[in-house]
Enzyme design. Structure first.
Site, PDB file in Angstrom:
ATOM      1  N   SER A 144      12.576  23.070 -12.355  1.00  0.00           N
ATOM      2  CA  SER A 144      13.943  22.983 -12.868  1.00  0.00           C
ATOM      3  C   SER A 144      14.016  22.097 -14.105  1.00  0.00           C
ATOM      4  O   SER A 144      14.939  22.223 -14.899  1.00  0.00           O
ATOM      5  CB  SER A 144      14.869  22.364 -11.813  1.00  0.00           C
ATOM      6  OG  SER A 144      14.937  23.173 -10.693  1.00  0.00           O
ATOM      7  N   HIS A 165      12.227  30.678 -13.953  1.00  0.00           N
ATOM      8  CA  HIS A 165      13.176  29.788 -13.280  1.00  0.00           C
ATOM      9  C   HIS A 165      14.244  30.610 -12.563  1.00  0.00           C
ATOM     10  O   HIS A 165      15.100  31.230 -13.207  1.00  0.00           O
ATOM     11  CB  HIS A 165      13.808  28.826 -14.297  1.00  0.00           C
ATOM     12  CG  HIS A 165      14.649  27.782 -13.656  1.00  0.00           C
ATOM     13  ND1 HIS A 165      15.908  27.458 -14.104  1.00  0.00           N
ATOM     14  CD2 HIS A 165      14.412  26.992 -12.577  1.00  0.00           C
ATOM     15  CE1 HIS A 165      16.406  26.505 -13.327  1.00  0.00           C
ATOM     16  NE2 HIS A 165      15.522  26.204 -12.405  1.00  0.00           N
ATOM     17  N   GLU A 177      15.508  32.707 -15.713  1.00  0.00           N
ATOM     18  CA  GLU A 177      15.192  32.209 -17.050  1.00  0.00           C
ATOM     19  C   GLU A 177      13.683  32.352 -17.241  1.00  0.00           C
ATOM     20  O   GLU A 177      12.908  31.784 -16.460  1.00  0.00           O
ATOM     21  CB  GLU A 177      15.618  30.739 -17.185  1.00  0.00           C
ATOM     22  CG  GLU A 177      17.141  30.582 -17.175  1.00  0.00           C
ATOM     23  CD  GLU A 177      17.601  29.136 -17.266  1.00  0.00           C
ATOM     24  OE1 GLU A 177      18.642  28.882 -17.881  1.00  0.00           O
ATOM     25  OE2 GLU A 177      16.918  28.238 -16.701  1.00  0.00           O
ATOM     26  N   ASN A 215      20.499  24.603 -16.526  1.00  0.00           N
ATOM     27  CA  ASN A 215      20.529  23.217 -16.051  1.00  0.00           C
ATOM     28  C   ASN A 215      20.868  22.215 -17.142  1.00  0.00           C
ATOM     29  O   ASN A 215      21.410  21.141 -16.864  1.00  0.00           O
ATOM     30  CB  ASN A 215      19.204  22.840 -15.378  1.00  0.00           C
ATOM     31  CG  ASN A 215      19.154  23.394 -13.961  1.00  0.00           C
ATOM     32  OD1 ASN A 215      20.196  23.722 -13.388  1.00  0.00           O
ATOM     33  ND2 ASN A 215      17.972  23.521 -13.410  1.00  0.00           N
TER      34      ASN A 215
END
Ligand SMILES: NC(=O)c1ccc[n+]([C@@H]2O[C@H](COP(=O)([O-])OP(=O)(O)OC[C@H]3O[C@@H](n4cnc5c(N)ncnc54)[C@H](O)[C@@H]3O)[C@@H](O)[C@H]2O)c1
Length: 309
Positions: A144, A165, A177, A215
Site C-alpha cells: 500500500s 495494488h 492500480e 492512498n
C-alpha cells in the site's frame, strides 16, 4: 541513467521475456488481501497457489474463500443451487496451498506478494524467490505504501517487477492500480495490465510514487478525520455520518480505518512521515498510536475505533 541508455536497457531486458500471459499465480500471504486475490484469480480460471507461514493460517484462508464464494453464489445462482455448488467446487479446485514458497514457484507466471507491510521482510522474500523462480516469472507487490523500486532492488529482475495494488474487499472492489517503476519493461507492465483485466477488474496505470493514486488521497483524508476528532471538533460517529450522508461515501473515515486495519494505517503514515517529516498531511496521531499500541487494529482484532463482536 540517460534516456538513451535507459531505452537500451529496457529493450535488452525485455527482449528475453515477451508478453507473459499469466495463467499460474503464486500468492504469498493468505491474509485479508492475499485470500481475496486468490479467490478472484481462481474464480476467473487461474491456477493459484496460496502461501503463508503456517497450515493453520492457510486453512483459515481457504475456509474464508469458501465462505465468501458461498455468499457470491447465493446471489448469482439464487435459482440454481446445484450450479452454485458446482461453481464453488470448480473454483476451490483451482486453489492449492503451501508453506514453502520456494518449492512452489516453479512453473508460475506471477508471484504476487501480499504479506506484512515491512520493506525488509518483503525484500527478503523476493531475494530468495528470485534465485529459484523461472526466468519468465513476473514479480509484483500489493504494497500500500512502500516504493516498488525499493522492494524490487533485492532482485535481479527489475524489468519483470511491478506493483499490483488491489483494494479491500478484493472480490467487491473493481480497481487495480498497476504500478510501473522506471525499470519495469513495457511487456511486464502489459502482462500485469492484462492479468488485472482477466480478473474482471479495471486497471489504472500508476507511477511508483507514495500511495500511488488512491492512498495518496485517501490516507491524508482519514488522518485528518482523526485529527479533527482529536481536536474535539466532532465525535467519530458524527464524522462518519457526515461523510456518508454529506459526501455520499459508502463508509465514514473511522469505519474505513477499522476496516483497513489501524496497524496498516499507522505503518503507512509512519513511513511517509519519516520520508517527509515537514509535511502536515503526513503528521502522526496520538490517538491512532495509542490504539495500535493496545493491539486494537480494527475489525480484524475485534476492536479499533469501534467494537465488533
Ligand atoms: N488491508 C488492506 O486494506 C490493504 C489494501 C491494499 C493493500 N494492502 C497491502 O497488502 C499487504 C497485506 O495486507 P493484509 O491486510 O492482507 O495483511 P494481513 O495481516 O491480513 O495478512 C498478511 C499475511 O501475510 C502472512 N505473512 C507474513 N509474512 C510472511 C512471509 N514471509 N511468507 C508468507 N506469508 C507471510 C501473514 O501470516 C498473514 O497471513 C500489505 O502489504 C498491505 O499494505 C492492504
Amino acid at each position: 541513467m540517460s534516456f538513451f541508455t535507459h531505452q537500451i536497457t529496457r529493450g535488452l531486458s525485455s527482449s528475453a521475456v515477451r508478453n507473459v500471459v499469466i495463467k499460474h499465480v503464486t500468492i504469498i500471504g493468505g491474509g485479508q488481501m492475499g485470500a481475496g486475490i486468490a479467490q478472484v484469480a481462481a474464480s476467473t480460471g487461474h491456477s493459484v497457489v496460496l502461501v503463508d507461514t503456517s497450515e493453520d493460517i492457510l486453512q483459515k484462508a481457504a475456509k474464508g474463500i469458501e465462505g465468501s464464494l458461498k455468499r457470491v453464489v447465493k446471489k448469482k445462482f439464487a435459482d440454481k443451487p446445484e450450479a452454485g455448488a458446482e461453481f464453488i467446487q470448480k473454483v476451490m479446485q483451482n486453489v492449492s496451498t503451501s508453506t514453502d514458497a520456494a518449492a512452489v514457484v516453479q512453473g508460475t507466471d506471477l508471484v504476487l506478494e501480499a504479506i506484512v507491510e515491512n520493506l525488509k521482510v518483503k525484500q527478503g522474500l523476493f531475494a530468495g524467490l528470485d534465485k529459484v523462480a523461472p526466468e519468465h516469472t513476473i514479480f509484483a507487490s500489493n504494497t500500500s505504501s512502500l516504493p516498488i523500486t525499493d522492494i524490487a532492488s533485492s532482485t535481479s529482475r527489475l524489468d519483470r517487477f511491478g506493483g499490483l495494488h488491489f483494494f479491500n474487499p478484493v472480490p467487491m472492489m473493481r480497481l487495480v492500480e498497476v504500478v510501473a517503476t522506471s525499470a519495469t519493461s513495457q511487456e511486464s507492465f502489459d502482462s500485469l495490465l492484462n492479468f488485472s483485466k482477466a480478473l474482471g477488474k479495471t486497471p489504472v496505470s500508476c507511477k511508483d510514487t507514495p500511495g500511488f493514486i488512491v492512498n495518496r488521497l485517501l490516507v491524508p483524508y482519514m488522518m485528518e478525520a482523526i485529527r479533527l476528532h482529536e481536536r474535539g471538533h466532532g465525535s467519530k460517529e458524527d464524522i462518519d455520518i457526515a461523510m456518508k450522508l454529506g459526501a455520499g461515501y459508502p463508509m465514514g473515515p473511522f469505519e474505513l480505518l477499522d476496516y483497513v486495519g489501524l496497524d496498516t494505517a499507522k505503518f503507512i503514515i509512519d513511513g511517509w512521515c519519516a520520508m517527509d517529516p515537514g509535511n502536515p498531511l503526513f503528521g502522526q496521531s496520538p490517538m491512532l498510536n495509542k490504539l495500535v499500541a493496545e493491539g486494537k487494529f480494527g475489525k480484524k482484532t475485534g476492536e479499533g475505533f469501534y467494537k465488533y463482536k
